[in-house]
Enzyme design. Structure first.
Site, PDB file in Angstrom:
ATOM      1  N   PRO A 366      56.687  34.811 -16.252  1.00 17.45           N
ATOM      2  CA  PRO A 366      57.846  35.680 -16.502  1.00 17.45           C
ATOM      3  C   PRO A 366      59.050  34.885 -16.989  1.00 17.45           C
ATOM      4  CG  PRO A 366      56.904  36.022 -14.307  1.00 17.45           C
ATOM      5  CD  PRO A 366      56.285  34.785 -14.855  1.00 17.45           C
ATOM      6  N   PRO A 367      60.058  35.586 -17.514  1.00 17.38           N
ATOM      7  CA  PRO A 367      61.268  34.886 -17.967  1.00 17.38           C
ATOM      8  C   PRO A 367      61.998  34.218 -16.805  1.00 17.38           C
ATOM      9  CG  PRO A 367      61.186  37.135 -18.837  1.00 17.38           C
ATOM     10  CD  PRO A 367      60.105  37.030 -17.816  1.00 17.38           C
ATOM     11  N   GLY A 368      62.581  33.051 -17.088  1.00 17.71           N
ATOM     12  CA  GLY A 368      63.445  32.396 -16.117  1.00 17.71           C
ATOM     13  C   GLY A 368      62.754  31.574 -15.059  1.00 17.71           C
ATOM     14  N   VAL A 369      61.439  31.325 -15.192  1.00 18.41           N
ATOM     15  CA  VAL A 369      60.743  30.556 -14.154  1.00 18.41           C
ATOM     16  C   VAL A 369      60.699  29.065 -14.468  1.00 18.41           C
ATOM     17  CG1 VAL A 369      59.331  32.482 -13.342  1.00 18.41           C
ATOM     18  CG2 VAL A 369      58.501  31.067 -15.230  1.00 18.41           C
ATOM     19  N   GLY A 370      61.220  28.662 -15.652  1.00 19.74           N
ATOM     20  CA  GLY A 370      61.327  27.237 -15.950  1.00 19.74           C
ATOM     21  C   GLY A 370      60.334  26.712 -16.953  1.00 19.74           C
ATOM     22  N   LYS A 371      59.847  27.560 -17.852  1.00 18.48           N
ATOM     23  CA  LYS A 371      58.856  27.096 -18.830  1.00 18.48           C
ATOM     24  C   LYS A 371      59.467  26.087 -19.802  1.00 18.48           C
ATOM     25  CE  LYS A 371      57.942  31.312 -20.243  1.00 18.48           C
ATOM     26  NZ  LYS A 371      58.843  32.058 -19.330  1.00 18.48           N
ATOM     27  N   THR A 372      60.588  26.447 -20.390  1.00 21.40           N
ATOM     28  CA  THR A 372      61.228  25.550 -21.355  1.00 21.40           C
ATOM     29  C   THR A 372      61.795  24.316 -20.673  1.00 21.40           C
ATOM     30  OG1 THR A 372      61.776  27.482 -22.714  1.00 21.40           O
ATOM     31  CG2 THR A 372      62.924  25.424 -23.215  1.00 21.40           C
ATOM     32  N   SER A 710      45.202  48.142 -11.400  1.00 25.18           N
ATOM     33  CA  SER A 710      45.313  47.639 -10.027  1.00 25.18           C
ATOM     34  C   SER A 710      45.734  48.723  -9.037  1.00 25.18           C
ATOM     35  CB  SER A 710      46.312  46.475  -9.973  1.00 25.18           C
ATOM     36  OG  SER A 710      47.586  46.924 -10.350  1.00 25.18           O
ATOM     37  N   LYS A 753      52.549  39.960  -6.497  1.00 31.19           N
ATOM     38  CA  LYS A 753      52.433  41.182  -5.689  1.00 31.19           C
ATOM     39  C   LYS A 753      52.630  40.879  -4.209  1.00 31.19           C
ATOM     40  CE  LYS A 753      49.317  43.364  -9.045  1.00 31.19           C
ATOM     41  NZ  LYS A 753      47.954  43.817  -9.337  1.00 31.19           N
TER      42      LYS A 753
END
Length: 807
Positions: A366-372, A710, A753
């Site tokens: 997801p966005p903002g988890v530190g990929k970049t 799910s 989840k």
């Protein structure tokens, strides 16, 4: 007028200094006098009706007009007329009579010298006559290759028999230097004068022949080109003679020098292409559009850092230390990154290069988890420049491959531009949002990415703009993506995915405390000692004011707080420290966003807690149901996708099977009876319950689209509850798909989840048995410590845990 009309020589006569040339006895010449000594000398001669001598000045006179600054030879003559000009000068008309020589100075102002006449000798000899014919021949030859002699002058030279007069005529016509003219002038031996003149004429003939030949060649060349080229050549020659405006030549030479300096580091193909373009550029008119385009190409291509690589050796210890320093948690992703670079380091140590480079890393989550930021840490650890290429919405394949130079505004591709910006051939290149690349009529960028990311192909990546291959094999490519399923399959096969999941509240707390707070305070000019936020307040900020999987919004909230603190310190004045606690938290933040509603632990009929994965992390998804007397139809609302609608239909069929088989008991009072059945006390079969009710299933927050495989066991639970009338435990959440035969099937996104269930205060979570067996090791310890996680393989087990049996 004759010399004999005047007195005897030697005689004392005034001297006029002439700056430009030697005068000759037969000449009547106007002289413009500006020097006071010259004017006084001329005036004296006219007043006394005497002769004057005009002597040339020596080349190194430095502006002086003294006796010593003049040649000791000149022309004796008379002044025929004298006129004063408006600008202060005096014009005199001088008639030469004879060659003469000054013997000594008599007076300085005005200059008067003792002068004697130069008498010619050896005039009538036969040898001199023969030499004269040679002179005439040379004059004719020189006339044919130059424009020195007009026809009248040639005729005079042919017909005249005065030897010295002929010599003086020729000398006054050709371009003699002062020293040459003086040597001829003072010589009294006519034969020697002729011989010296012949030598000069021969040299002059050769020089003029050479000039004529050059002019002929230039003319022949000019006939082959247009007027523009002719003007350019003329301008170039003029500028070359003047020694000015050589900027363009210097620029071309600079391009050549740059190319030669990089020759050993670039491929042969690249050298040939750039060399060819430099030669084309040198032949182009500087104002043409093609010249501008070619110059732009040369600027780009010669900026490519051929052979320039970051020198630091690859060490996995450095990578691991940098990752641990910059990032909290993320144990699995960091381990996988270190393993990836361990392989590269081993290959380098064993001299195998990139022959077995392996797959390209892709950070997904997801966005903002530190990929970049992980990529930033890798670049920092390797001491290599970082280039970020945003691929979001990219449609034109030429953005990556470069535009062909025939198009207006053509540029190299983003990959080439990245290498130029990095000034190295082995940077870390982050291909951001690779899942958002679009295909359009302008090509498929994913096809170019296939070549860029394939270690077997990117050694010879061709940029359309450059028109030669570039070696990308030393570049470390790292891709990022939010949704892996949107990446085309061929491209996905070339990448190895490292999933970065949601952070737990405790992880967010540690990240905020260790990284976000210090960084934001520094950005806003605040010191650590000036701001303090209590742990309960920071946890409340995380829980109630952000809704995300990562920490991007949390950083924004801390930035908001920092701005308010900075304003408060300036407005109130004298405040040394601002403390933020639960009591004054609302003073620094506008409103709270309650991410997940806490469970009430009160059993309810027809409401179940499902678990869902979203782009911002996990969420608790309540599913509601009511029954209405009807004919067994089912209505679904809540902006559900096709997969969830199918799950609801499958769940309905599964529940019907459970009722028919007696595995789900239906109390008789839950079955609506007709009037006749009531009167006659007729027993009704349990299966009538789903035939006599219409069901309405709704998933709240209808504006948000929902889909995914799910929600099966949650649908089974809510339908079973509403038909049987049994309550559902509200402190239990569940996730899992169901098959038509009642098996519970595995799902994805389990970490997110379970974190959502933990945040909502659930006490128990039902998950598929297969997920229980393989995925629990990825779940944070704090989540496992607070949740009772149960693996289920059949819907019967689910109902056993979820339904409250009435006593």
């Amino acid at each position: 007028m004759k010399l004999s009309n005047y007195g005897e020589f030697p005689a004392d006569i005034p001297v006029i200094a002439e700056d430009e040339l030697f005068l000759y006895p037969f000449m009547i010449s106007p002289l413009f006098l500006s020097d006071e000594n010259n004017i006084n000398a001329a005036t004296l001669a006219m007043e006394d009706s005497s002769l004057v001598i005009v002597c040339p000045t020596k080349p190194s006179r430095d502006g002086e007009r003294t006796y010593d600054s003049l040649y000791d030879a000149g022309v004796v003559g008379s002044i025929m007329r004298k006129v004063a000009l408006p600008d202060g000068r005096v014009k005199v008309l001088f008639q030469g009579l004879a060659r003469a020589k000054t013997l000594y100075e008599v007076q300085a102002a005005p200059l008067i010298a003792n002068v004697s006449i130069l008498e010619a000798t050896n005039i009538e000899s036969l040898k001199v006559d023969a030499i004269l014919e040679i002179v005439r021949e040379k004059v004719r030859t020189l006339s044919s290759v130059s424009n020195y002699f007009p026809p009248d002058l040639l005729r005079t030279i042919e017909e005249n028999h005065d030897h010295n007069r002929i010599i003086d005529l020729i000398c006054s016509t050709v371009k003699l230097k002062k020293e040459q003219a003086y040597k001829l002038f003072v010589e009294t031996d006519t034969e020697k004068r002729f011989l010296f003149l012949i030598d000069y004429l021969i040299d002059e003939i050769e020089a003029n022949k050479l000039q004529k030949e050059i002019r002929s060649k230039v003319h022949t060349h000019i006939e082959k080109v247009n007027k523009e080229y002719f003007l350019k050549e003329q301008l170039k020659q003029i500028q070359k003679e003047l020694g000015t405006d050589t900027a363009r030549d210097e620029e071309i030479e600079e391009y050549r020098n740059k190319l030669e300096a990089k020759k050993s580091k670039m491929g042969e193909e690249a050298y040939k292409e750039i060399s060819k373009q430099i030669e084309r550029f040198s032949r182009m008119h500087p104002d043409s559009s093609d010249a501008s385009m070619t110059q732009t190409y040369l600027d780009w291509s010669l900026e490519i850092p051929f052979g320039e690589n970051a020198k630091k050796a690859l060490k996995i210890k450095d990578v691991e230390a940098q990752l641990n320093e910059d990032h909290f948690s993320l144990k699995k992703p960091k381990e996988r990154i270190v393993e990836y670079f361990a392989v590269k380091e081993l290959l380098e140590l064993r001299g195998l290069g990139n022959d077995s480079a392996g797959a390209i890393l892709c950070f997904s989550g997801p966005p903002g988890v530190g990929k970049t930021s992980l990529a930033n840490s890798i670049a920092q650890a390797l001491k290599r420049p970082l280039i970020r290429i945003a691929l979001g919405g990219l449609e034109d394949v030429n953005e990556l491959r470069g535009h062909r130079r025939t198009y207006v505004g053509a540029m190299p591709g983003r990959i080439t531009q990245g290498l130029i910006d990095a000034k190295k051939m082995n940077p870390v290149v982050v291909l951001d949002e690779i899942d958002k690349v679009s295909r359009s009529q302008r090509g498929d960028p994913t096809a170019a990415l296939l070549e860029i990311l394939d270690p077997e192909q990117n050694k010879e990546f061709r940029d359309y703009y450059l028109n030669f291959d570039i070696d990308l094999s030393k570049v470390i490519f790292i891709a990022t993506a939010n949704d892996v399923s949107r990446i085309p399959t061929p491209l996905r096969d070339r990448m190895e995915f490292i999933t970065i999941s949601s952070y737990t509240p405790q992880e967010k707390f540690e990240i905020a405390k260790r990284y976000l707070l210090p960084q934001e305070l520094k950005k806003h000019g605040l010191k650590k000692s000036e701001v303090s936020i209590s742990s309960p307040a920071l946890k409340e900020l995380i829980h109630s004011y952000t809704r995300e999987a990562g920490v991007r919004n949390l950083r924004r909230r801390i930035a908001d707080m920092s701005r308010k603190v900075a304003r408060k310190m300036l407005e109130d004045g004298g405040i040394d420290k601002v403390s933020i606690s639960l009591k004054n938290l609302k003073d620094f933040f506008d409103k709270s966003v309650f991410e997940i509603e806490k469970t009430t632990k009160i059993p309810v009929v027809g409401v179940v807690n499902g678990l869902a994965w979203t782009a911002v992390g996990g969420d608790v998804l309540k599913i509601e149901s009511i029954r209405i007397k009807g004919k067994g139809s089912m209505q679904l609302t809540g902006s559900l996708g096709d997969v969830m609608k199918e799950s609801a239909r499958i769940a309905m069929s599964v529940v019907k099977t459970l009722i028919d088989s007696g595995k789900l008991k239906i109390s008789p009072e839950n079955i609506p009876l007709t009037f006749k059945e009531k009167e006659e006390n007729i027993k009704v079969d349990s299966s009538e319950v789903y035939k006599r009710y219409d069901l309405h299933i709704h998933v709240p927050d209808g504006a948000t689209p929902k889909d995914g495989p799910s929600a099966g066991i949650a649908m089974v639970s809510v339908i079973s509850s509403i038909l049987s009338g049994e309550k559902i435990r509200s402190e239990i959440a569940m996730t899992g798909e169901v098959s038509l035969s009642g098996d519970v099937l595995p799902i994805g996104g389990l970490r997110e989840k379970l974190i959502a269930a933990h945040k909502a205060g659930m006490s128990k979570v039902l998950i598929p048995s297969k997920n229980y067996e393989r995925d629990l090791e990825d779940i944070p310890k704090e989540v496992k410590d607070t949740l009772e996680i149960i693996g289920v393989s059949r819907v019967e087990e689910v109902l056993k845990h979820i339904l409250v049996k009435e006593s």
